[in-house]
Structure formats: structure tokens, C-alpha cells
Design a protein around this motif. Structure first.
Motif, mmCIF file in Angstrom:
data_model
loop_
_atom_site.group_PDB
_atom_site.id
_atom_site.type_symbol
_atom_site.label_atom_id
_atom_site.label_comp_id
_atom_site.label_asym_id
_atom_site.label_seq_id
_atom_site.Cartn_x
_atom_site.Cartn_y
_atom_site.Cartn_z
ATOM 1 N N TYR A 122 -4.156 29.933 16.077
ATOM 2 C CA TYR A 122 -2.714 30.080 15.886
ATOM 3 C C TYR A 122 -2.213 31.369 16.539
ATOM 4 C CZ TYR A 122 1.860 30.261 13.708
ATOM 5 O OH TYR A 122 3.207 30.334 13.503
ATOM 6 N N ARG A 123 -3.003 32.423 16.456
ATOM 7 C CA ARG A 123 -2.642 33.698 17.086
ATOM 8 C C ARG A 123 -2.514 33.512 18.601
ATOM 9 N NH1 ARG A 123 -6.015 39.350 16.507
ATOM 10 N NH2 ARG A 123 -4.464 40.664 17.508
ATOM 11 N N GLU A 124 -3.466 32.807 19.204
ATOM 12 C CA GLU A 124 -3.406 32.527 20.646
ATOM 13 C C GLU A 124 -2.162 31.710 20.976
ATOM 14 O OE1 GLU A 124 -5.528 33.124 23.574
ATOM 15 O OE2 GLU A 124 -5.867 34.794 22.201
ATOM 16 N N PHE A 125 -1.887 30.717 20.140
ATOM 17 C CA PHE A 125 -0.715 29.871 20.346
ATOM 18 C C PHE A 125 0.562 30.713 20.331
ATOM 19 C CE2 PHE A 125 2.768 27.612 18.228
ATOM 20 C CZ PHE A 125 3.033 26.655 19.184
ATOM 21 N N VAL A 126 0.681 31.583 19.331
ATOM 22 C CA VAL A 126 1.858 32.440 19.215
ATOM 23 C C VAL A 126 1.961 33.352 20.435
ATOM 24 C CG1 VAL A 126 2.882 34.353 17.894
ATOM 25 C CG2 VAL A 126 1.992 32.331 16.706
ATOM 26 N N LYS A 127 0.834 33.907 20.856
ATOM 27 C CA LYS A 127 0.816 34.801 22.022
ATOM 28 C C LYS A 127 1.298 34.067 23.272
ATOM 29 C CE LYS A 127 -2.775 36.078 24.706
ATOM 30 N NZ LYS A 127 -4.140 36.453 24.982
ATOM 31 N N TYR A 128 0.752 32.869 23.514
ATOM 32 C CA TYR A 128 1.150 32.107 24.696
ATOM 33 C C TYR A 128 2.613 31.687 24.619
ATOM 34 C CZ TYR A 128 -3.710 31.901 26.175
ATOM 35 O OH TYR A 128 -4.966 32.230 26.576
ATOM 36 N N GLN A 129 3.052 31.331 23.429
ATOM 37 C CA GLN A 129 4.438 30.919 23.264
ATOM 38 C C GLN A 129 5.376 32.092 23.558
ATOM 39 O OE1 GLN A 129 5.651 29.594 19.336
ATOM 40 N NE2 GLN A 129 6.869 27.987 20.269
ATOM 41 N N GLU A 130 5.027 33.278 23.060
ATOM 42 C CA GLU A 130 5.849 34.456 23.320
ATOM 43 C C GLU A 130 5.852 34.802 24.803
ATOM 44 O OE1 GLU A 130 4.150 37.384 20.720
ATOM 45 O OE2 GLU A 130 5.273 36.656 18.982
ATOM 46 N N GLN A 131 4.675 34.735 25.437
ATOM 47 C CA GLN A 131 4.595 35.042 26.864
ATOM 48 C C GLN A 131 5.420 34.059 27.679
ATOM 49 O OE1 GLN A 131 0.388 34.988 27.639
ATOM 50 N NE2 GLN A 131 0.132 37.152 27.126
ATOM 51 N N ALA A 132 5.299 32.793 27.362
ATOM 52 C CA ALA A 132 6.052 31.778 28.100
ATOM 53 C C ALA A 132 7.552 31.957 27.886
ATOM 54 C CB ALA A 132 5.614 30.380 27.682
ATOM 55 N N SER A 133 7.936 32.276 26.662
ATOM 56 C CA SER A 133 9.347 32.484 26.364
ATOM 57 C C SER A 133 9.886 33.699 27.118
ATOM 58 C CB SER A 133 9.533 32.666 24.861
ATOM 59 O OG SER A 133 10.883 32.881 24.557
ATOM 60 N N GLN A 134 9.109 34.784 27.140
ATOM 61 C CA GLN A 134 9.519 35.985 27.869
ATOM 62 C C GLN A 134 9.625 35.701 29.358
ATOM 63 O OE1 GLN A 134 6.581 38.857 26.715
ATOM 64 N NE2 GLN A 134 7.519 39.217 24.720
ATOM 65 N N GLU A 142 -7.345 18.575 -4.183
ATOM 66 C CA GLU A 142 -8.775 18.854 -4.295
ATOM 67 C C GLU A 142 -9.363 19.091 -2.912
ATOM 68 O OE1 GLU A 142 -10.960 16.163 -6.777
ATOM 69 O OE2 GLU A 142 -9.258 15.921 -8.136
ATOM 70 N N LEU A 143 -9.164 20.298 -2.454
ATOM 71 C CA LEU A 143 -9.602 20.673 -1.117
ATOM 72 C C LEU A 143 -9.928 22.156 -1.138
ATOM 73 C CD1 LEU A 143 -9.779 19.626 1.875
ATOM 74 C CD2 LEU A 143 -7.418 20.371 2.138
ATOM 75 N N GLN A 144 -11.127 22.506 -0.713
ATOM 76 C CA GLN A 144 -11.554 23.904 -0.606
ATOM 77 C C GLN A 144 -11.779 24.206 0.870
ATOM 78 O OE1 GLN A 144 -12.344 26.553 -2.925
ATOM 79 N NE2 GLN A 144 -10.934 25.310 -4.141
ATOM 80 N N ILE A 145 -11.169 25.277 1.320
ATOM 81 C CA ILE A 145 -11.286 25.651 2.722
ATOM 82 C C ILE A 145 -12.014 26.982 2.805
ATOM 83 C CG2 ILE A 145 -10.006 26.200 4.823
ATOM 84 C CD1 ILE A 145 -7.820 24.299 3.789
ATOM 85 N N GLY A 146 -13.015 27.046 3.680
ATOM 86 C CA GLY A 146 -13.835 28.244 3.820
ATOM 87 C C GLY A 146 -13.170 29.313 4.680
ATOM 88 N N LYS A 147 -13.659 30.548 4.518
ATOM 89 C CA LYS A 147 -13.121 31.688 5.260
ATOM 90 C C LYS A 147 -13.273 31.491 6.768
ATOM 91 C CE LYS A 147 -13.853 36.531 6.140
ATOM 92 N NZ LYS A 147 -15.027 37.064 6.739
ATOM 93 N N SER A 148 -14.402 30.930 7.188
ATOM 94 C CA SER A 148 -14.608 30.747 8.634
ATOM 95 C C SER A 148 -13.607 29.743 9.205
ATOM 96 C CB SER A 148 -16.043 30.316 8.939
ATOM 97 O OG SER A 148 -16.329 29.081 8.319
ATOM 98 N N ALA A 149 -13.257 28.719 8.426
ATOM 99 C CA ALA A 149 -12.266 27.746 8.890
ATOM 100 C C ALA A 149 -10.884 28.392 8.993
ATOM 101 C CB ALA A 149 -12.216 26.544 7.951
ATOM 102 N N VAL A 150 -10.547 29.225 8.022
ATOM 103 C CA VAL A 150 -9.263 29.923 8.048
ATOM 104 C C VAL A 150 -9.237 30.909 9.219
ATOM 105 C CG1 VAL A 150 -7.759 31.542 6.811
ATOM 106 C CG2 VAL A 150 -8.813 29.629 5.590
ATOM 107 N N HIS A 151 -10.361 31.591 9.438
ATOM 108 C CA HIS A 151 -10.441 32.547 10.548
ATOM 109 C C HIS A 151 -10.280 31.820 11.885
ATOM 110 C CE1 HIS A 151 -12.383 35.265 13.465
ATOM 111 N NE2 HIS A 151 -11.768 36.199 12.745
ATOM 112 N N GLU A 152 -10.960 30.708 12.066
ATOM 113 C CA GLU A 152 -10.862 29.936 13.312
ATOM 114 C C GLU A 152 -9.431 29.448 13.526
ATOM 115 O OE1 GLU A 152 -12.545 25.788 15.260
ATOM 116 O OE2 GLU A 152 -13.652 26.709 13.604
ATOM 117 N N TYR A 153 -8.828 28.923 12.462
ATOM 118 C CA TYR A 153 -7.447 28.453 12.535
ATOM 119 C C TYR A 153 -6.508 29.615 12.877
ATOM 120 C CZ TYR A 153 -3.110 26.145 11.130
ATOM 121 O OH TYR A 153 -1.837 25.607 11.107
ATOM 122 N N GLY A 154 -6.748 30.759 12.239
ATOM 123 C CA GLY A 154 -5.933 31.943 12.478
ATOM 124 C C GLY A 154 -6.020 32.416 13.911
ATOM 125 N N GLN A 155 -7.225 32.404 14.474
ATOM 126 C CA GLN A 155 -7.395 32.838 15.858
ATOM 127 C C GLN A 155 -6.709 31.872 16.824
ATOM 128 O OE1 GLN A 155 -8.731 35.894 16.721
ATOM 129 N NE2 GLN A 155 -8.501 36.041 14.518
#
Length: 190
Positions: free
Chosen positions: A62-74, A47-60
């Protein structure tokens, strides 16, 4: 203490699904992803409803995290390759990715604080951690050995060059000069 975010209250497998959905969508289509996420939560009986803005914030984030992880790995892969440590790079890739992830999480947390600044002392600890990992993996020792070998070879080459010039000036034959040069460079092991 701030309230935990709703997304963090979702089970780990749902968060993993969300991360995959975000990557697969190319970091777009948040409305559809939010609908699918809430349907998934409902199917799981959560019983949990998550709003679009929360998903968008989380997505952004996570996207930054993935970007930094890829850059650091490279960067780590490039640095190790440049220093002749390809095999070390393969063995320690996971360790560096873990450290990158921890460093990113820490910096993200620090930037999220009120003044948004990272304490230089905290950066010191991250640097120390990286240094300790490098030392423990033998990378530093290999680099030092390689550098010592490079310096020794350069000194031998300079000595052989100086000797060849002097021997030529004294009238020795080209064959004799070359034999002496090889003796200096290779110790007769060629």
C-alpha cells in the motif's frame, strides 16, 4: 489459482481503516496495528486472524501504491501546468488518478507473477488508454492550437524583424519602421 489473502477477505470498511492506520503511523508500528486490526475484526464478529507479516506485506504494498500515485499525480499536474493547462488539470485530476491506480495495480500484478516481467504489449495498452483520455479531454487539441499559435507568432516576429532591418537600410524613420512592424505583428489592433 492462489488462495485469496486474509486481508482481502476483511470487509472494505476494515481495509479502509487499516489503510488509514498505516498512513497515520508513518508505515511503522505493525505489531500494534495488527493487534488493533484483529481486535476490530473480533468486535465486528468476523472470525479472521491476520498475522503481523501479512499486515506488514500489505502495508508495504500500500505504501508503494501511495508513493506511485503521488508521483504520477505530481507529474501530471506539473506537465499540465507546464503546458498552460491548469484548469484542465483541475478537471481531469480525478481521471488521471484513477488511471494511475489502474496502471499501478496492473504492474503490481504483473510483477507478482513468476518471472516478474511486464509484457511490453500490456504497457502499450496503458499508453493507449492515457492517449485516449488526453484526446477525449481536449488537452491534445489545446496543445496543438497553442503550438500553432506559437509558431505563427514566431514567424510574424521574424518577418517584422527582417522588415525593420530592410526599412532602416532604405532610410525610413524609426517611427515609420515601428508602425510597419506593429502592423505586421498586431494588424493595427493595438
Amino acid at each position: 489459482m492462489p488462495r485469496p489473502r486474509k486481508i482481502n477477505m476483511a470487509p472494505a470498511e476494515v481495509r479502509d481503516w487499516l489503510k488509514e492506520a498505516l498512513r497515520d503511523s508513518g508505515w511503522s508500528g505493525y505489531e500494534r496495528i495488527t493487534e488493533d486490526l484483529n481486535a476490530k475484526l473480533q468486535e465486528e464478529g468476523i472470525e479472521l486472524q491476520i498475522g503481523k507479516s501479512a499486515v506488514h506485506e500489505y502495508g508495504q504494498e500500500y505504501r508503494e501504491f501511495v508513493k506511485y500515485q503521488e508521483q504520477a499525480s505530481q507529474w501530471a499536474e506539473s506537465w499540465m501546468t507546464d503546458n498552460g493547462l491548469e484548469e484542465e488539470a483541475q478537471r481531469h485530476n480525478v481521471l488521471f488518478q484513477m488511471l494511475t491506480t489502474l496502471a499501478f495495480k496492473f504492474m503490481q500484478q504483473e510483477m507478482g507473477k513468476e518471472n516478474g516481467e511486464i509484457d511490453p504489449r500490456e504497457l502499450h495498452f496503458i499508453g493507449k488508454m492515457m492517449k485516449d483520455v488526453m484526446a477525449s479531454s481536449g488537452i491534445r487539441e489545446k496543445l496543438m492550437d497553442d503550438e500553432r499559435g506559437r509558431i505563427a507568432l514566431k514567424a510574424k516576429e521574424e518577418a517584422a524583424g527582417d522588415m525593420a532591418k530592410a526599412a532602416t537600410q532604405l532610410g525610413m524613420t524609426a517611427e515609420t519602421v515601428e508602425a510597419i512592424r506593429e502592423q505586421i505583428l498586431f494588424g493595427g489592433k493595438r
